[in-house]
Design a protein around this motif. Structure first.
Motif, PDB file in Angstrom:
ATOM      1  N   GLY A 167       1.724  -0.075   4.709  1.00  0.00           N
ATOM      2  CA  GLY A 167       1.938   0.920   3.679  1.00  0.00           C
ATOM      3  C   GLY A 167       0.626   1.224   2.978  1.00  0.00           C
ATOM      4  O   GLY A 167      -0.222   0.335   2.821  1.00  0.00           O
ATOM      5  N   LEU A 168       0.447   2.463   2.589  1.00  0.00           N
ATOM      6  CA  LEU A 168      -0.763   2.873   1.870  1.00  0.00           C
ATOM      7  C   LEU A 168      -0.417   3.109   0.413  1.00  0.00           C
ATOM      8  O   LEU A 168       0.510   3.865   0.098  1.00  0.00           O
ATOM      9  N   VAL A 169      -1.172   2.464  -0.474  1.00  0.00           N
ATOM     10  CA  VAL A 169      -0.914   2.506  -1.906  1.00  0.00           C
ATOM     11  C   VAL A 169      -2.048   3.254  -2.590  1.00  0.00           C
ATOM     12  O   VAL A 169      -3.233   2.989  -2.330  1.00  0.00           O
ATOM     13  N   GLY A 170      -1.704   4.192  -3.461  1.00  0.00           N
ATOM     14  CA  GLY A 170      -2.707   4.989  -4.142  1.00  0.00           C
ATOM     15  C   GLY A 170      -3.474   4.210  -5.191  1.00  0.00           C
ATOM     16  O   GLY A 170      -3.129   3.070  -5.526  1.00  0.00           O
ATOM     17  N   PRO A 171      -4.528   4.820  -5.744  1.00  0.00           N
ATOM     18  CA  PRO A 171      -5.337   4.144  -6.769  1.00  0.00           C
ATOM     19  C   PRO A 171      -4.525   3.710  -7.991  1.00  0.00           C
ATOM     20  O   PRO A 171      -4.887   2.740  -8.662  1.00  0.00           O
ATOM     21  N   ASP A 172      -3.422   4.415  -8.272  1.00  0.00           N
ATOM     22  CA  ASP A 172      -2.592   4.085  -9.438  1.00  0.00           C
ATOM     23  C   ASP A 172      -1.444   3.136  -9.092  1.00  0.00           C
ATOM     24  O   ASP A 172      -0.594   2.844  -9.938  1.00  0.00           O
ATOM     25  N   GLY A 173      -1.408   2.669  -7.834  1.00  0.00           N
ATOM     26  CA  GLY A 173      -0.401   1.694  -7.428  1.00  0.00           C
ATOM     27  C   GLY A 173       0.839   2.266  -6.783  1.00  0.00           C
ATOM     28  O   GLY A 173       1.704   1.512  -6.329  1.00  0.00           O
ATOM     29  N   ASP A 174       0.972   3.580  -6.700  1.00  0.00           N
ATOM     30  CA  ASP A 174       2.145   4.194  -6.080  1.00  0.00           C
ATOM     31  C   ASP A 174       2.086   4.077  -4.563  1.00  0.00           C
ATOM     32  O   ASP A 174       1.030   4.270  -3.957  1.00  0.00           O
ATOM     33  N   LEU A 175       3.220   3.798  -3.947  1.00  0.00           N
ATOM     34  CA  LEU A 175       3.313   3.762  -2.492  1.00  0.00           C
ATOM     35  C   LEU A 175       3.345   5.193  -1.968  1.00  0.00           C
ATOM     36  O   LEU A 175       4.241   5.966  -2.297  1.00  0.00           O
ATOM     37  N   LEU A 176       2.348   5.563  -1.174  1.00  0.00           N
ATOM     38  CA  LEU A 176       2.172   6.958  -0.781  1.00  0.00           C
ATOM     39  C   LEU A 176       2.519   7.258   0.669  1.00  0.00           C
ATOM     40  O   LEU A 176       2.976   8.359   0.980  1.00  0.00           O
ATOM     41  N   ALA A 177       2.271   6.314   1.579  1.00  0.00           N
ATOM     42  CA  ALA A 177       2.351   6.660   2.998  1.00  0.00           C
ATOM     43  C   ALA A 177       2.511   5.418   3.853  1.00  0.00           C
ATOM     44  O   ALA A 177       2.336   4.276   3.391  1.00  0.00           O
ATOM     45  N   LEU A 178       2.831   5.669   5.109  1.00  0.00           N
ATOM     46  CA  LEU A 178       2.814   4.628   6.134  1.00  0.00           C
ATOM     47  C   LEU A 178       1.703   4.937   7.121  1.00  0.00           C
ATOM     48  O   LEU A 178       1.391   6.106   7.382  1.00  0.00           O
ATOM     49  N   LEU A 179       1.129   3.890   7.686  1.00  0.00           N
ATOM     50  CA  LEU A 179       0.176   4.015   8.782  1.00  0.00           C
ATOM     51  C   LEU A 179       0.730   3.194   9.927  1.00  0.00           C
ATOM     52  O   LEU A 179       0.890   1.971   9.812  1.00  0.00           O
ATOM     53  N   ARG A 180       1.045   3.865  11.050  1.00  0.00           N
ATOM     54  CA  ARG A 180       1.769   3.231  12.151  1.00  0.00           C
ATOM     55  C   ARG A 180       0.860   2.946  13.350  1.00  0.00           C
ATOM     56  O   ARG A 180      -0.150   3.612  13.544  1.00  0.00           O
ATOM     57  N   SER A 181       1.303   1.959  14.130  1.00  0.00           N
ATOM     58  CA  SER A 181       0.595   1.584  15.374  1.00  0.00           C
ATOM     59  C   SER A 181      -0.889   1.398  15.094  1.00  0.00           C
ATOM     60  O   SER A 181      -1.754   2.018  15.718  1.00  0.00           O
ATOM     61  N   ILE A 182      -1.173   0.532  14.152  1.00  0.00           N
ATOM     62  CA  ILE A 182      -2.532   0.411  13.638  1.00  0.00           C
ATOM     63  C   ILE A 182      -3.467  -0.275  14.622  1.00  0.00           C
ATOM     64  O   ILE A 182      -3.041  -1.031  15.506  1.00  0.00           O
ATOM     65  N   GLU A 183      -4.734   0.014  14.448  1.00  0.00           N
ATOM     66  CA  GLU A 183      -5.810  -0.659  15.182  1.00  0.00           C
ATOM     67  C   GLU A 183      -6.892  -0.995  14.167  1.00  0.00           C
ATOM     68  O   GLU A 183      -7.322  -0.133  13.394  1.00  0.00           O
ATOM     69  N   ILE A 184      -7.335  -2.250  14.153  1.00  0.00           N
ATOM     70  CA  ILE A 184      -8.391  -2.687  13.246  1.00  0.00           C
ATOM     71  C   ILE A 184      -9.640  -2.993  14.069  1.00  0.00           C
ATOM     72  O   ILE A 184      -9.568  -3.692  15.074  1.00  0.00           O
ATOM     73  N   TYR A 185     -10.766  -2.480  13.623  1.00  0.00           N
ATOM     74  CA  TYR A 185     -12.024  -2.671  14.359  1.00  0.00           C
ATOM     75  C   TYR A 185     -13.181  -2.753  13.379  1.00  0.00           C
ATOM     76  O   TYR A 185     -13.046  -2.453  12.190  1.00  0.00           O
ATOM     77  N   LYS A 186     -14.332  -3.175  13.880  1.00  0.00           N
ATOM     78  CA  LYS A 186     -15.481  -3.476  13.036  1.00  0.00           C
ATOM     79  C   LYS A 186     -16.072  -2.208  12.405  1.00  0.00           C
ATOM     80  O   LYS A 186     -16.174  -1.171  13.044  1.00  0.00           O
ATOM     81  N   HIS A 187     -16.453  -2.300  11.140  1.00  0.00           N
ATOM     82  CA  HIS A 187     -17.092  -1.207  10.408  1.00  0.00           C
ATOM     83  C   HIS A 187     -18.596  -1.468  10.361  1.00  0.00           C
ATOM     84  O   HIS A 187     -19.090  -2.173   9.471  1.00  0.00           O
ATOM     85  N   ASN A 188     -19.307  -0.921  11.323  1.00  0.00           N
ATOM     86  CA  ASN A 188     -20.772  -1.052  11.351  1.00  0.00           C
ATOM     87  C   ASN A 188     -21.348   0.022  10.434  1.00  0.00           C
ATOM     88  O   ASN A 188     -21.562   1.167  10.839  1.00  0.00           O
TER      89      ASN A 188
END
Length: 478
Positions: A167-188
């Motif tokens: 789930g994606l939460v906004g700067p004010d703490g509200d639940l805004l969105a879903l992110l599905r089938s995620i992939e995590i990778y290195k941030h160079n």
């Protein structure tokens, strides 16, 4: 001096004409209201109007250019499904968004980055970073010059664990969105900065704001936005999505849409350019070219004029008749600003394709800035328009480069610069303009409409008052 117009794909099939047939376009002109002072969508028809005998075969579309990928992406969850989706999101690991992350969610969800359907996975990120484009499944190429990515830190990565969705939460703490089938990778970060800006010099505004403090991982996936993004700043009715803009152009029955990107107040040199562009399009045979005046509304650096002030100034430009409300649509482009020159200007142009514009105006040093540590421009001021004319995936967009406008001291108005009498022209930089406004001085007659100038003077006086107040508070505290 006249505007130099460069057309690149007059033979593109969906534009419906060849270069030698431009003058044959026959579309009826429909008088339309200005859209600046109220929500222009309240009276939009559900379907574009049909004209003449050809109506049985096709409708008139101002969207003379297809969105990238052929279909405009819309990632806002239908209202009937929102309760169920929100309940699902509540049970997921969460990623907290920064203000800039939220702006990118806005951009992605409305289709400005079509065909992108979420934050980039690694394969999309690498294509963007190294090729400035994405290869589609059918082998075609769409332009994508800026990485649209979401960074997370080690703690968030560990909290996500093996979950496939977040789930994606906004700067004010509200639940805004879903992110599905995620992939995590290195941030160079160093590679990202070097390839996006062409330098790793310190003090790049977007880098310091959004990349340096960000986490060392990137998370990509398919976005589902629970409800449309609203900022509640009095300007939301100007934030028209690509879908809404296309409907507006259809209502006006535009046969050409030319977009002008800006992040500064409009002076009469800008207006000269925009009005001259419309005149040229009329000479080419178009009957109702519509201007999309499209100020950038996301993150900008601290010394840029704030969005609310710019929008008020733009309003005065239309009120004073410098631009015609009947042939101008003013809307806010929600993207944050990178100041990445020729790399970023491709993004600005590509996004306007998705909004239905088939002409794009480009000038000197688009999306550029001064070098952060040296007294020079960071980019060659001519490279932006040259890159646009060659960029992969932008072949279907007509690029309109223009010559520089300056204040003609003989004619006492803004005019296209004539090098044969260079001494007659005065270049008024942003710094000079700010100095005029702070000191309560007026610029030369004809530089900017009086109403628009008054807005800037009021803004800079408020800054001075705030600075004085802070200085007094510092003295008292010490």
């Amino acid at each position: 001096m006249s505007l130099t117009i460069k057309l690149h794909i007059a033979t593109t099939p969906h534009l419906g004409f060849r270069s030698q047939e431009i003058g044959r376009a026959k579309l009826k002109y429909v008088k339309a209201r200005g859209v600046y002072h109220a929500n222009p969508l309240s009276n939009l028809p559900r379907q574009p109007k049909m004209l003449g005998r050809s109506a049985a075969k096709t409708s008139i579309r101002s969207s003379l250019i297809d969105p990238d990928g052929g279909v405009l992406v819309d990632l806002v969850v239908p209202e009937k499904d929102r309760v169920l989706k929100a309940k699902e999101a509540e049970a997921l690991p969460r990623v907290r968004l920064t203000r800039i992350d939220l702006e990118w969610v806005h951009v992605i969800s409305e289709g400005w980055a079509s065909p992108l359907k979420g934050f980039m996975r690694e394969e999309q990120y690498l294509q963007t970073l190294h090729f400035n484009c994405l290869r589609m499944g059918d082998g075609s190429v769409v332009n994508m010059s800026l990485p649209i990515v979401l960074a997370i830190d080690d703690g968030t990565k560990d909290a996500i664990g093996s979950s496939q969705n977040v789930g994606l939460v906004g700067p004010d703490g509200d639940l805004l969105a879903l992110l599905r089938s995620i992939e995590i990778y290195k941030h160079n970060k160093e590679e990202r900065i070097a390839r996006t800006w062409g330098t790793t010099a310190p003090a790049l505004p977007y880098v310091e704001e959004a990349i340096t403090p960000a986490g060392n991982w990137l998370i990509g996936g398919d976005l589902e936005l629970l409800k449309p993004i609203k900022y509640n700043d009095g300007l939301d009715h100007y934030r028209l999505s690509p879908k809404q803009l296309r409907k507006e152009f259809d209502q006006r029955q535009a046969d050409a849409v030319f977009a002008f990107q800006l992040r500064n107040p409009v002076h009469n040199g800008h207006a000269l350019l925009m009005n001259d562009t419309r005149r040229r399009l009329l000479e080419m045979g178009f009957k109702n070219p519509i201007l999309l005046l499209h100020p950038l509304g996301g993150y900008t650096k601290a010394d840029d004029v704030p969005l609310n002030v710019r929008m008020e100034q733009h309003s005065k430009v239309l009120e004073d008749g410098v631009l015609d409300p009947k042939t101008t649509v003013v809307s806010i482009f929600p993207s944050p600003m990178h100041y990445a020159g020729p790399t970023e200007v491709q993004w600005h142009a590509k996004a306007r394709i998705n909004a239905g514009a088939n002409f794009y105006i480009v000038g000197r040093d688009p999306a550029g800035m001064g070098h952060p540590t040296e007294k020079r421009d960071l980019y060659d001021p001519d490279h932006g328009k040259k890159v646009l004319s060659m960029a992969l995936g932008l072949e279907k967009l007509n690029i309109l480069p223009f010559k520089v406008a300056a204040y003609d001291t003989v004619e006492k108005k803004m005019a296209f610069f004539d090098p044969s009498r260079a001494k007659d022209f005065l270049f008024i930089s942003g710094t000079k303009m700010r100095t005029y406004a702070r000191n309560g001085e007026n610029p030369p007659d004809g530089f900017m409409c009086p109403g628009g100038w008054e807005v800037l003077v009021k803004y800079y006086k408020s800054l001075q008052a705030e600075e004085t107040k802070q200085q007094q508070a510092t003295v008292l505290s010490s």
